[in-house]
Design an enzyme around this catalytic site. Structure first.
Site, PDB file in Angstrom:
ATOM      1  N   TYR A   1      -6.115  23.406  10.596  1.00 25.36           N
ATOM      2  CA  TYR A   1      -5.665  22.787  11.842  1.00 25.36           C
ATOM      3  C   TYR A   1      -6.415  23.460  12.995  1.00 25.36           C
ATOM      4  O   TYR A   1      -7.408  24.156  12.769  1.00 25.36           O
ATOM      5  CB  TYR A   1      -4.137  22.981  11.895  1.00 25.36           C
TER       6      TYR A   1
ATOM      7  N   LYS B   1       1.765  -0.452  -7.460  1.00 23.81           N
ATOM      8  CA  LYS B   1       0.309  -0.436  -7.682  1.00 23.81           C
ATOM      9  C   LYS B   1      -0.232   0.948  -7.325  1.00 23.81           C
ATOM     10  O   LYS B   1      -1.095   1.487  -8.019  1.00 23.81           O
ATOM     11  CB  LYS B   1      -0.376  -1.503  -6.817  1.00 23.81           C
TER      12      LYS B   1
HETATM   13  O1  LIG Z   1       1.785  -7.348 -10.026  1.00 27.30           O
HETATM   14  C1  LIG Z   1       1.559  -7.725 -11.184  1.00 27.30           C
HETATM   15  O2  LIG Z   1       2.268  -7.404 -12.163  1.00 27.30           O
HETATM   16  C2  LIG Z   1       0.346  -8.542 -11.499  1.00 27.30           C
HETATM   17  C3  LIG Z   1      -0.162  -9.388 -10.403  1.00 27.30           C
HETATM   18  O3  LIG Z   1      -0.791  -8.657  -9.394  1.00 27.30           O
HETATM   19  C4  LIG Z   1       0.831 -10.391  -9.864  1.00 27.30           C
HETATM   20  O4  LIG Z   1       0.778 -10.661  -8.653  1.00 27.30           O
HETATM   21  O5  LIG Z   1       1.612 -10.926 -10.648  1.00 27.30           O
HETATM   22 MG   LIG Z   2      -0.484  -9.427  -7.473  1.00 29.62          MG
END
Ligand SMILES: O=C(O)C[C@H](O)C(=O)O
Ligand SMILES: [Mg+2]
Ligand SMILES: NC(=O)c1ccc[n+]([C@@H]2O[C@H](COP(=O)([O-])OP(=O)(O)OC[C@H]3O[C@@H](n4cnc5c(N)ncnc54)[C@H](O)[C@@H]3O)[C@@H](O)[C@H]2O)c1
Length: 467
Positions: free
Chosen positions: A108, A163
């Site tokens: 920092y 995700k």
């Molecule tokens: O999210 C998922 O399981 C897969 C895909 O991206 C979806 O939109 O179904």
């Molecule tokens: Mg998706």
């Protein structure tokens, strides 16, 4: 039938009721007791958490049956799926603790300032001196979330956090969920460009079509980091991977099969394009108003592109009509559009990928007796064809070689890499695609993507293990 599990917290009055009565009642109401935790033991009364596996969410039937039982109090009913979401699913961790004043003055003020100046003088240093080398923004506007549709940016967050978890666990990529409160194409493009300096790549997610096409194309042209719309290309890559192996299993070739693709949105358009690139000569794209036919006129530019392709069939019709005599059905549309009679009319050795999430176009129970290979996008059935097999390894590769963009050869290489993880002796009707827990998947996809990026001049750096 979909299986779920629920936890019932019960107070039992032992003078009036035994655990055997409870288990029998649950079973009569359609549930299966899978585990019991004693929360408060006691001679006369006890409190227990009973985990029950249920068919088709029939929790109300179980609760009502338990409430009718004398000596039972239902304290609480909880859903383990909600429990794992409490407080969100990811967090930010520093790479080192700040233990003393000396550490503080380095990470920092004042020390940090000279690092800022170094980057200001040479912006490429952002890759070595900040998190940029390892970060991906998972960006949505919440308009096409799974098959749930336009449920808004707040409701989209659990998918984006999921995700991000997968990016980190499977490929060590630091991904951030970004849920935008706008559906305006220009505003989405402007916002993503404005936040891009800290990211090494952008994964667009669950953005409805046709907006997703322009957003992706413009960002790819205007930014110098990889832009990847997962629902288009991740899905197409994993579908081609599954199809390569399913065709090997049934002994058919890409050139000879007739393929019906249902749902020509983000995923469907990209799947059709990749199928044509892979050599398919008989393609039937179908959306909610029926087939998109060769020679037709369509307002949607991608549908028009399809209508201009010689491999697209010219005969009009509905899904139910056109599925007859198909070798392959690929669904990226909506739940429950087909039944057993429909898939029975496909050619012998039929391949059905019912990939709508969370509920497929046809259930495995209905399809399996009549088809040679069946797959869904879900993790609770065999053959999970889901873009999670693609995005972690693909971005790992793209980040490691600092790819400028993700091009067709990189996608095709990823598809072949995924397919090749299943060896000839392992291939069977319930194993056409590897599990995401198979460690070879990310490593193979990464390697294939880097090789293709180097060959096609997309790579700005050669990773050590490729030198
Ligand atoms: O999210 C998922 O399981 C897969 C895909 O991206 C979806 O939109 O179904
Ligand atoms: Mg998706
Ligand atoms: N398994 C996977 O990895 C994966 C990946 C991406 C998308 N999906 C699933 O595919 C579906 C579509 O996702 P998307 O991102 O392409 O969404 P999208 O909104 O871009 O496209 C959906 C398309 O389906 C069409 N459609 C709706 N009802 C239909 C019907 N009855 N018959 C034919 N077409 C119909 C819509 O008009 C639209 O063109 C969702 O269910 C999603 O969960 C699965």
């Amino acid at each position: 039938m979909a299986q779920t599990s629920m936890i019932f917290r019960l107070e039992l009055d032992h003078k009036k009721v035994s655990f055997g009565d409870v288990a029998a009642t649950i079973s009569r109401a359609g549930g299966d007791v899978t585990s019991i935790d004693v929360i408060r033991p006691g001679h006369d009364a006890s409190t227990r958490d009973i985990t029950v596996s249920l068919q088709d969410n029939n929790e109300t039937a179980v609760v009502e049956a338990l409430r009718r039982l004398d000596g039972i109090k239902v304290v609480n009913v909880s859903d383990p799926t909600f429990l794992v979401h409490l407080g969100g699913k990811i967090t930010v961790q520093p790479t080192m603790p700040i233990k003393n004043r000396d550490d503080l003055s380095k990470v920092y003020t004042p020390g940090v300032a000279k690092v800022c100046t170094a980057i200001a003088e040479d912006v490429s240093k952002a890759y070595s001196l900040t998190i940029k080398r390892n970060t991906v923004a998972v960006v949505t506007d919440g308009t096409a979330v799974l098959g749930l549709g336009d449920i808004g940016p707040h409701a989209a967050a659990p998918v984006m956090e999921g995700k991000a978890m997968l990016f980190k666990q499977l490929a060590g990529v630091d991904a951030f969920p970004i849920c935008l409160d706008t559906k305006d194409t220009e505003e989405i493009i402007r916002t993503i460009k404005a936040i891009s300096p800290i990211f090494g790549g952008i994964n667009l997610e669950d953005i409805g079509s046709p907006r997703c096409f322009e957003i992706e194309n413009r960002l790819a042209a205007e930014l110098d980091i990889p832009i990847f719309h997962d629902d288009q290309h991740g899905t197409a890559v994993v579908t081609i991977a599954g199809l390569i192996n399913a065709l090997k299993f049934v002994g058919k070739r890409m050139e000879n099969i007739r393929v019906v693709v249902n749902g020509i949105g983000a995923a469907g358009v990209s799947i059709c394009k990749m199928l044509l690139g892979a050599g398919v000569r008989h393609l039937v794209p179908i959306d909610r108003d029926g087939a998109i036919v060769r020679g037709g006129t369509y307002p949607h530019p991608m549908w028009q592109w399809l209508a201009d392709q010689p491999q697209v069939e010219a005969s009009a019709g509905t899904l139910k009509e056109l599925i007859a005599d198909a070798d392959v059905f690929i669904g990226v549309s909506r739940a429950r559009l087909l039944n057993a009679d429909d898939v029975k009319r496909m050619k012998p050795g039929a391949i059905v990928f019912a990939m709508a999430n969370p509920e497929p176009e046809i259930s495995p129970e209905e399809a399996l007796p009549h088809v040679a290979v069946f797959a869904t996008g879900r993790s609770d059935y065999p053959n999970q064809i889901n873009n999670v097999l693609v995005f972690p390894g693909l971005f790992r590769g793209a980040l490691d070689c600092r790819a400028r963009h993700i091009n067709e050869p990189m996608k095709l290489a990823a598809a072949r890499a995924i397919a090749s993880v299943v060896t000839a002796d392992e291939l069977n009707e319930s194993y056409i695609i590897p599990s995401i827990f198979n460690e070879k998947v990310v490593a193979s996809v990464r390697k294939a993507v880097i090789e293709a990026a180097i060959l096609t001049n997309s790579a700005r750096r050669t990773p050590k293990d490729f030198r």
